[in-house]
Design a protein around this motif. Structure first.
Motif, PDB file in Angstrom:
ATOM      1  N   TYR A 107       0.840  -1.200   0.000  1.00  0.00           N
ATOM      2  CA  TYR A 107       0.000   0.000   0.000  1.00  0.00           C
ATOM      3  C   TYR A 107       0.878   1.255   0.000  1.00  0.00           C
ATOM      4  O   TYR A 107       0.681   2.171  -0.794  1.00  0.00           O
ATOM      5  N   LYS A 108       1.855   1.267   0.890  1.00  0.00           N
ATOM      6  CA  LYS A 108       2.747   2.426   0.985  1.00  0.00           C
ATOM      7  C   LYS A 108       3.559   2.599  -0.306  1.00  0.00           C
ATOM      8  O   LYS A 108       3.720   3.722  -0.797  1.00  0.00           O
ATOM      9  N   ASN A 109       4.056   1.498  -0.867  1.00  0.00           N
ATOM     10  CA  ASN A 109       4.833   1.576  -2.110  1.00  0.00           C
ATOM     11  C   ASN A 109       3.994   2.102  -3.266  1.00  0.00           C
ATOM     12  O   ASN A 109       4.471   2.910  -4.069  1.00  0.00           O
ATOM     13  N   ILE A 110       2.738   1.654  -3.344  1.00  0.00           N
ATOM     14  CA  ILE A 110       1.862   2.147  -4.411  1.00  0.00           C
ATOM     15  C   ILE A 110       1.572   3.630  -4.204  1.00  0.00           C
ATOM     16  O   ILE A 110       1.567   4.414  -5.148  1.00  0.00           O
ATOM     17  N   ALA A 111       1.335   4.036  -2.953  1.00  0.00           N
ATOM     18  CA  ALA A 111       1.101   5.457  -2.662  1.00  0.00           C
ATOM     19  C   ALA A 111       2.309   6.295  -3.065  1.00  0.00           C
ATOM     20  O   ALA A 111       2.159   7.361  -3.674  1.00  0.00           O
ATOM     21  N   ASN A 112       3.498   5.820  -2.731  1.00  0.00           N
ATOM     22  CA  ASN A 112       4.715   6.546  -3.101  1.00  0.00           C
ATOM     23  C   ASN A 112       4.877   6.592  -4.616  1.00  0.00           C
ATOM     24  O   ASN A 112       5.246   7.627  -5.178  1.00  0.00           O
ATOM     25  N   ALA A 113       4.592   5.476  -5.283  1.00  0.00           N
ATOM     26  CA  ALA A 113       4.699   5.437  -6.741  1.00  0.00           C
ATOM     27  C   ALA A 113       3.678   6.386  -7.370  1.00  0.00           C
ATOM     28  O   ALA A 113       3.980   7.070  -8.352  1.00  0.00           O
ATOM     29  N   ALA A 114       2.481   6.457  -6.796  1.00  0.00           N
ATOM     30  CA  ALA A 114       1.446   7.362  -7.312  1.00  0.00           C
ATOM     31  C   ALA A 114       1.869   8.811  -7.159  1.00  0.00           C
ATOM     32  O   ALA A 114       1.559   9.655  -7.997  1.00  0.00           O
ATOM     33  N   ASN A 115       2.595   9.091  -6.098  1.00  0.00           N
ATOM     34  CA  ASN A 115       3.093  10.447  -5.890  1.00  0.00           C
ATOM     35  C   ASN A 115       4.126  10.829  -6.952  1.00  0.00           C
ATOM     36  O   ASN A 115       4.265  11.996  -7.284  1.00  0.00           O
ATOM     37  N   GLN A 116       4.799   9.841  -7.477  1.00  0.00           N
ATOM     38  CA  GLN A 116       5.846  10.087  -8.471  1.00  0.00           C
ATOM     39  C   GLN A 116       5.336   9.990  -9.907  1.00  0.00           C
ATOM     40  O   GLN A 116       6.001  10.437 -10.827  1.00  0.00           O
ATOM     41  N   SER A 117       4.164   9.360 -10.114  1.00  0.00           N
ATOM     42  CA  SER A 117       3.687   9.083 -11.468  1.00  0.00           C
ATOM     43  C   SER A 117       2.280   9.627 -11.683  1.00  0.00           C
ATOM     44  O   SER A 117       1.318   9.134 -11.090  1.00  0.00           O
ATOM     45  N   GLU A 118       2.173  10.602 -12.557  1.00  0.00           N
ATOM     46  CA  GLU A 118       0.859  11.168 -12.891  1.00  0.00           C
ATOM     47  C   GLU A 118      -0.036  10.096 -13.503  1.00  0.00           C
ATOM     48  O   GLU A 118      -1.237  10.039 -13.205  1.00  0.00           O
ATOM     49  N   ALA A 119       0.515   9.229 -14.330  1.00  0.00           N
ATOM     50  CA  ALA A 119      -0.286   8.181 -14.971  1.00  0.00           C
ATOM     51  C   ALA A 119      -0.881   7.235 -13.933  1.00  0.00           C
ATOM     52  O   ALA A 119      -2.062   6.875 -14.012  1.00  0.00           O
TER      53      ALA A 119
END
Length: 142
Positions: A107-119
């Motif tokens: 969950y945390k990794n996806i949240a961090n990835a979402a913060n880095q990726s607009e797509a």
């Protein structure tokens, strides 16, 4: 109103779940030091549609619990009782994440990835909207 809802949900995902990464990203724009970023792999993380759906389910549940406990906490003045309720809220949020099919670290990794990726943020926003739109329709029909 739908585009406004999408940008609001995108902002919520980025701000609520990865606020530390937002601050790190701002620091990075001022300095080339990338050690403050969550990880280089977070922005390159591959997130399946199933994971996006699980994340969206968990996110909606966590936000609901946050609103529920937030209103309770506003009414409490005893610091010990407040801490106890905060711990209960955190435990229920963790359970909601696990019940969605994700581990806490996923969950945390996806949240961090979402913060880095607009797509990725957009994919999550669409999934969240698909969950909350029926709720909005039911509320307005009542």
């Amino acid at each position: 109103m739908k585009p406004a809802m999408q940008s609001l949900c995108g902002a919520l995902v980025a701000a609520t779940l990865a606020s530390g990464a937002v601050h790190a990203e701002k620091a990075t724009t001022q300095s080339p030091d990338t050690s403050a970023l969550p990880s280089a792999s977070a922005s390159a993380m591959k997130v399946s549609e199933g994971q996006v759906a699980e994340f969206a389910d968990a996110y909606v549940a966590v936000q609901s619990l946050s609103r529920q406990y937030g209103s309770q906490l506003q009414q409490i003045t005893d610091p010990e009782k407040k801490q106890s309720i905060q711990q209960q809220a955190q435990s229920q949020m963790q359970t909601a994440i696990k019940d969605s099919g994700l581990s806490l670290s996923e969950y945390k990794n996806i949240a961090n990835a979402a913060n880095q990726s607009e797509a990725l943020r957009q994919r999550i926003t669409v999934a969240v909207n698909n969950i909350i739109q029926p709720e909005k329709t039911e509320e307005s029909g009542s």
